[in-house]
Design a protein around this motif. Structure first.
Motif, PDB file in Angstrom:
ATOM      1  N   VAL A 131       0.839  -1.201   0.000  1.00  0.00           N
ATOM      2  CA  VAL A 131       0.000   0.000   0.000  1.00  0.00           C
ATOM      3  C   VAL A 131       0.873   1.250   0.000  1.00  0.00           C
ATOM      4  N   ALA A 132       1.840   1.314   0.908  1.00  0.00           N
ATOM      5  CA  ALA A 132       2.706   2.491   1.012  1.00  0.00           C
ATOM      6  C   ALA A 132       3.503   2.706  -0.273  1.00  0.00           C
ATOM      7  N   THR A 133       4.027   1.640  -0.846  1.00  0.00           N
ATOM      8  CA  THR A 133       4.806   1.734  -2.086  1.00  0.00           C
ATOM      9  C   THR A 133       3.926   2.176  -3.246  1.00  0.00           C
ATOM     10  N   SER A 134       2.741   1.620  -3.340  1.00  0.00           N
ATOM     11  CA  SER A 134       1.818   1.996  -4.423  1.00  0.00           C
ATOM     12  C   SER A 134       1.421   3.463  -4.325  1.00  0.00           C
ATOM     13  N   CYS A 135       1.118   3.920  -3.116  1.00  0.00           N
ATOM     14  CA  CYS A 135       0.782   5.335  -2.926  1.00  0.00           C
ATOM     15  C   CYS A 135       1.975   6.221  -3.287  1.00  0.00           C
ATOM     16  N   SER A 136       3.157   5.815  -2.867  1.00  0.00           N
ATOM     17  CA  SER A 136       4.362   6.602  -3.170  1.00  0.00           C
ATOM     18  C   SER A 136       4.569   6.749  -4.666  1.00  0.00           C
ATOM     19  N   HIS A 137       4.388   5.663  -5.397  1.00  0.00           N
ATOM     20  CA  HIS A 137       4.573   5.714  -6.854  1.00  0.00           C
ATOM     21  C   HIS A 137       3.512   6.571  -7.536  1.00  0.00           C
ATOM     22  N   ALA A 138       2.301   6.527  -7.029  1.00  0.00           N
ATOM     23  CA  ALA A 138       1.197   7.255  -7.661  1.00  0.00           C
ATOM     24  C   ALA A 138       1.141   8.731  -7.263  1.00  0.00           C
ATOM     25  N   ASN A 167      -5.573   1.159  -6.883  1.00  0.00           N
ATOM     26  CA  ASN A 167      -6.197   1.468  -5.603  1.00  0.00           C
ATOM     27  C   ASN A 167      -7.429   0.603  -5.373  1.00  0.00           C
ATOM     28  N   GLN A 168      -8.252   0.454  -6.388  1.00  0.00           N
ATOM     29  CA  GLN A 168      -9.464  -0.356  -6.240  1.00  0.00           C
ATOM     30  C   GLN A 168      -9.122  -1.803  -5.887  1.00  0.00           C
ATOM     31  N   ASP A 169      -8.061  -2.339  -6.508  1.00  0.00           N
ATOM     32  CA  ASP A 169      -7.628  -3.708  -6.198  1.00  0.00           C
ATOM     33  C   ASP A 169      -7.127  -3.818  -4.757  1.00  0.00           C
ATOM     34  N   LEU A 170      -6.362  -2.829  -4.309  1.00  0.00           N
ATOM     35  CA  LEU A 170      -5.881  -2.833  -2.927  1.00  0.00           C
ATOM     36  C   LEU A 170      -7.048  -2.740  -1.943  1.00  0.00           C
ATOM     37  N   LEU A 171      -8.024  -1.904  -2.253  1.00  0.00           N
ATOM     38  CA  LEU A 171      -9.191  -1.781  -1.373  1.00  0.00           C
ATOM     39  C   LEU A 171      -9.949  -3.104  -1.249  1.00  0.00           C
ATOM     40  N   LYS A 172     -10.049  -3.839  -2.334  1.00  0.00           N
ATOM     41  CA  LYS A 172     -10.740  -5.141  -2.290  1.00  0.00           C
ATOM     42  C   LYS A 172     -10.000  -6.128  -1.394  1.00  0.00           C
ATOM     43  N   ARG A 173      -8.684  -6.079  -1.437  1.00  0.00           N
ATOM     44  CA  ARG A 173      -7.870  -7.003  -0.639  1.00  0.00           C
ATOM     45  C   ARG A 173      -7.715  -6.555   0.815  1.00  0.00           C
ATOM     46  N   ASP A 194      -9.718  -5.808   3.224  1.00  0.00           N
ATOM     47  CA  ASP A 194     -10.573  -6.398   4.255  1.00  0.00           C
ATOM     48  C   ASP A 194      -9.911  -7.556   4.989  1.00  0.00           C
ATOM     49  N   ALA A 195      -9.013  -8.247   4.342  1.00  0.00           N
ATOM     50  CA  ALA A 195      -8.332  -9.377   4.972  1.00  0.00           C
ATOM     51  C   ALA A 195      -7.292  -8.926   6.000  1.00  0.00           C
ATOM     52  N   TYR A 196      -6.897  -7.639   5.950  1.00  0.00           N
ATOM     53  CA  TYR A 196      -5.790  -7.180   6.797  1.00  0.00           C
ATOM     54  C   TYR A 196      -6.145  -6.032   7.739  1.00  0.00           C
ATOM     55  N   LEU A 197      -7.099  -5.205   7.357  1.00  0.00           N
ATOM     56  CA  LEU A 197      -7.325  -3.993   8.142  1.00  0.00           C
ATOM     57  C   LEU A 197      -8.710  -3.427   7.894  1.00  0.00           C
ATOM     58  N   THR A 198      -9.084  -2.514   8.773  1.00  0.00           N
ATOM     59  CA  THR A 198     -10.290  -1.703   8.561  1.00  0.00           C
ATOM     60  C   THR A 198      -9.883  -0.238   8.691  1.00  0.00           C
ATOM     61  N   MET A 199     -10.543   0.599   7.942  1.00  0.00           N
ATOM     62  CA  MET A 199     -10.277   2.032   7.995  1.00  0.00           C
ATOM     63  C   MET A 199     -10.916   2.591   9.255  1.00  0.00           C
ATOM     64  N   LYS A 200     -10.121   3.227  10.067  1.00  0.00           N
ATOM     65  CA  LYS A 200     -10.617   3.824  11.300  1.00  0.00           C
ATOM     66  C   LYS A 200     -10.919   5.307  11.090  1.00  0.00           C
ATOM     67  N   ASP A 201     -10.032   6.001  10.372  1.00  0.00           N
ATOM     68  CA  ASP A 201     -10.210   7.430  10.141  1.00  0.00           C
ATOM     69  C   ASP A 201      -9.248   7.869   9.047  1.00  0.00           C
ATOM     70  N   PHE A 202      -9.485   9.013   8.472  1.00  0.00           N
ATOM     71  CA  PHE A 202      -8.533   9.608   7.541  1.00  0.00           C
ATOM     72  C   PHE A 202      -8.802  11.100   7.458  1.00  0.00           C
ATOM     73  N   PHE A 203      -7.761  11.834   7.123  1.00  0.00           N
ATOM     74  CA  PHE A 203      -7.919  13.257   6.916  1.00  0.00           C
ATOM     75  C   PHE A 203      -6.838  13.760   5.980  1.00  0.00           C
ATOM     76  N   HIS A 204      -7.107  14.910   5.393  1.00  0.00           N
ATOM     77  CA  HIS A 204      -6.205  15.523   4.423  1.00  0.00           C
ATOM     78  C   HIS A 204      -6.026  16.990   4.794  1.00  0.00           C
ATOM     79  N   PHE A 205      -4.863  17.503   4.526  1.00  0.00           N
ATOM     80  CA  PHE A 205      -4.620  18.921   4.739  1.00  0.00           C
ATOM     81  C   PHE A 205      -3.510  19.382   3.803  1.00  0.00           C
ATOM     82  N   SER A 206      -3.386  20.679   3.675  1.00  0.00           N
ATOM     83  CA  SER A 206      -2.389  21.255   2.795  1.00  0.00           C
ATOM     84  C   SER A 206      -1.411  22.086   3.606  1.00  0.00           C
TER      85      SER A 206
END
Length: 143
Positions: free
Chosen positions: A43-50, A90-96, A98-110
């Protein structure tokens, strides 16, 4: 004031063109398992590349609650983040996920002027010195 687009905010062009910092908080029932660590690394590597920047995304783990994992990184712009959200990777990672984690929270800022200094490895040492019991960095870039 009613906003018709996420790109049109009270900050207007600033948000649309500035780097966006993302913090995602996950609950991982088995944070130390090899399969969970491998998935988080992917996940971290994919986000970094994108993200469109040369800086990596980082993973942190709560010391008090080891099942809480933080993903922190920077997108080159709001539009690059939207492209990632819609991407097949991203869609493929989101599908997978569920086997490892659940989203608890997220936020964005500039805060484009602050992130590079805060998130760099050398600055993390200062951050972890200030908050030694809060979080620890996991999954360094070299694995």
């Amino acid at each position: 004031l009613r906003m018709s687009s996420p790109l049109l905010s009270s900050f207007g062009v600033t948000l649309a063109l500035s780097p966006i910092v993302e913090t995602a908080v996950f609950n991982c029932p088995a944070p130390d398992s090899s399969s969970t660590l491998s998935f988080l690394r992917e996940v971290a590597t994919s986000c970094s590349h994108a993200a469109g920047l040369s800086r990596p995304f980082f993973l942190f783990q709560s010391v008090d609650q080891p099942c809480i994992i933080y993903l922190i990184g920077e997108w080159s712009s709001l539009s690059s983040h939207y492209e990632w959200i819609a991407s097949q990777t991203n869609q493929d990672l989101l599908k997978r996920a569920d086997a490892y984690l659940t989203m608890k929270d997220f936020f964005h800022f500039s805060l484009p002027a602050l992130l590079p200094a805060w998130i760099s490895s050398s600055s993390f040492i200062s951050f972890s010195t200030l908050y030694p019991k809060a979080i620890r960095r996991i999954l360094r870039r070299d694995g």
